[in-house]
Enzyme design. Structure first.
Site, short mmCIF file in Angstrom:
data_model
loop_
_atom_site.label_atom_id
_atom_site.label_comp_id
_atom_site.label_asym_id
_atom_site.label_seq_id
_atom_site.Cartn_x
_atom_site.Cartn_y
_atom_site.Cartn_z
N TYR A 91 -7.98 -35.73 -18.68
CA TYR A 91 -9.29 -36.30 -18.30
C TYR A 91 -10.06 -37.10 -19.12
O TYR A 91 -11.11 -37.61 -18.92
CB TYR A 91 -10.08 -34.95 -17.92
CG TYR A 91 -9.17 -33.97 -16.72
CD1 TYR A 91 -8.21 -34.60 -16.08
CD2 TYR A 91 -9.79 -32.89 -16.14
CE1 TYR A 91 -7.50 -33.90 -15.15
CE2 TYR A 91 -9.33 -32.27 -15.23
CZ TYR A 91 -8.13 -32.60 -14.56
OH TYR A 91 -7.60 -31.85 -13.71
N LYS B 277 4.33 -28.26 -20.74
CA LYS B 277 5.31 -28.64 -20.28
C LYS B 277 6.19 -29.41 -21.22
O LYS B 277 6.63 -30.61 -21.19
CB LYS B 277 4.84 -29.92 -19.06
CG LYS B 277 6.05 -30.33 -18.33
CD LYS B 277 6.75 -29.50 -17.12
CE LYS B 277 7.64 -30.32 -16.33
NZ LYS B 277 8.38 -29.22 -15.39
N ASP C 242 5.42 -25.30 -14.43
CA ASP C 242 5.81 -25.08 -12.91
C ASP C 242 6.26 -23.67 -12.70
O ASP C 242 5.95 -23.02 -11.69
CB ASP C 242 6.92 -25.98 -12.70
CG ASP C 242 8.05 -26.21 -13.73
OD1 ASP C 242 7.38 -25.65 -15.05
OD2 ASP C 242 9.01 -26.85 -13.54
N ASP D 80 -7.07 -26.40 -14.90
CA ASP D 80 -7.82 -26.91 -13.70
C ASP D 80 -7.02 -26.29 -12.53
O ASP D 80 -7.46 -25.65 -11.73
CB ASP D 80 -8.01 -28.58 -13.71
CG ASP D 80 -9.15 -28.77 -12.55
OD1 ASP D 80 -9.63 -28.06 -11.90
OD2 ASP D 80 -9.31 -30.18 -12.40
N ASP E 12 -7.51 -22.61 -10.05
CA ASP E 12 -7.82 -22.49 -8.92
C ASP E 12 -6.65 -21.48 -8.03
O ASP E 12 -7.37 -21.01 -7.10
CB ASP E 12 -7.82 -23.98 -8.04
CG ASP E 12 -9.24 -24.67 -8.15
OD1 ASP E 12 -10.19 -24.24 -9.04
OD2 ASP E 12 -9.73 -25.49 -7.27
#
Ligand code: NAD
Length: 356
Positions: free
Chosen positions: A140, A191, A223, A247, A251
């Site tokens: 970001y 990852k 994942d 992020d 959620d």
């Protein structure tokens, strides 16, 4: 006297912040404390007034406050603007300007809301996890970034996922310290089978973990983590991860609890702190007095706990929320149980139940 800068923002932001302030005023009266609150505009509201998502004076006020309470920013009206002028830039400026590198997003299941979760009761009952998301680094903020034109006229969009050792160290340290106050388990999510930035992330988290031998550390690929959150969310205590993975996963964790309208967050740096609901400005329900204010009210509880160290008052707010949920629901939580109430009524009911 505690100084709080209030940034209601856009959409449902001002509605939910009003209710949170109602609760803060009740806390102030039962505990005989003074919260000196000042309001300023950010996001779309700031674009309308000042032509930019946040002005320097607001950033300075944020730096001079003990804590910032934020609603949400953004909305379809401003979606057409170029990236640097988007309302969400205000969030990035606040995070960067205040050095808020640790975003804490607790997800716990209220026993009264087991039926509001889209997952089976036996899967979510007892879930109590904390996502610790790195907030000022990664993709970001990473450079280079942009959209460039190719010689053939086509375009290429690109961003950079980048982490330095010290950025990983400080967020990992926070996660281990928080785990010590909980069930002493940290899962680091990355990852590392694909990304070099994740290989470094995993190495640094492992090193920091050696200083916390009483905390159990494990690593999980993002994942797999997305799947495990649905399959067996109870396995998680503290989850530490990068800006983008955090992020998305937070959620997902939010939905375990029944509604994104339930989830608070705290963004902490070494000197400053900002509290806000996890949800966005919810333009589809803005202005209808329908939004769930609980995420913002619980963000006030986090403020009382982490910035002001008023632990009993934080618990009192959380208890008031639980009591109200035994009988009342905003529409996002309404299943077969509960009496429907508006956003403002929900705020009244919770404020009434806050005790010293
Ligand atoms: P959103 O979180 O605003 O809404 C997603 C869904 O959840 C909608 O159906 C909405 O009605 C519902 N919802 C959200 N908050 C609720 C609440 N308190 N009570 C009941 N229902 C609620 O996400 P989105 O639709 O992806 O984004 C809308 C706008 O918000 C966009 O402009 C986005 O950029 C912005 N946004 C801002 C923040 C922030 O300010 N921190 C975070 C996420 C999105």
């Amino acid at each position: 006297m505690y100084k709080v800068l209030v940034l209601p923002g856009d959409g449902v932001g001002p509605e939910v912040v009003d209710e949170a302030l109602k609760v803060l005023r009740k806390v102030s009266s039962v505990a005989h404390l003074v919260f000196d609150t000042e309001e300023a505009v950010v996001g779309g509201a700031s674009l309308e007034r000042h032509g930019v998502p946040i002005i320097e004076a607001t950033l300075s006020k944020a730096k001079a406050s003990d804590a910032v309470l934020l609603g949400a920013v953004g909305g379809p009206k401003w979606d057409v603007l170029d990236h640097p002028m988007r309302p969400e830039q205000a969030l990035l400026a606040l995070r960067e300007g205040l050095g808020l590198y640790a975003n804490l997003r607790p997800a716990t299941i209220d026993p009264n809301l087991l039926d509001a979760s889209p997952l089976k009761r036996e899967v979510v009952e007892g879930v109590d996890l904390l996502v610790v998301r790195e907030l000022t680094g990664g993709i970001y903020f990473g450079k280079p970034r942009g959209i460039k034109k190719n010689p053939d006229g086509s375009e290429q969009g690109f961003n950079t996922e980048i982490y330095a050792t010290h950025e990983v160290e400080r967020i990992a340290r926070r996660a281990f310290e928080l785990a010590r106050k909980r069930r002493r388990k940290v899962v680091s999510v990355d990852k590392a089978n694909i990304l070099e930035s994740s290989i470094l992330w995993r190495k640094v988290v492992t090193e920091v973990g050696k200083r916390f031998p009483d905390v159990q550390l494990s690593h999980m690929y993002v994942d797999n983590c997305a799947m495990q959150l649905i399959r067996n969310p109870k396995q998680f205590d503290v989850m530490v991860t990068t800006n983008m993975f955090g992020d998305i996963l937070s959620d997902e964790a939010a939905m375990l609890t029944g509604s994104i309208g339930m989830l608070p967050s705290a963004s902490l740096g070494d000197r400053h702190a900002l509290y806000e609901p996890v949800h966005g400005s919810a333009p589809d329900i803005a202005g209808k007095n329908e939004a769930n204010p609980i995420a913002t009210i619980l963000s006030v509880a986090l403020m009382l706990r982490y910035t002001f160290e008023l632990h009993d008052l934080a618990l009192s707010v959380e208890r008031a929320v639980r009591e109200v949920l035994k009988g009342y629901r905003t529409v996002d939580l309404l299943q077969e149980h509960g009496q429907p109430v508006s956003c403002s009524r929900m705020g009244d009911l919770i404020a009434e139940r806050v005790r010293s």
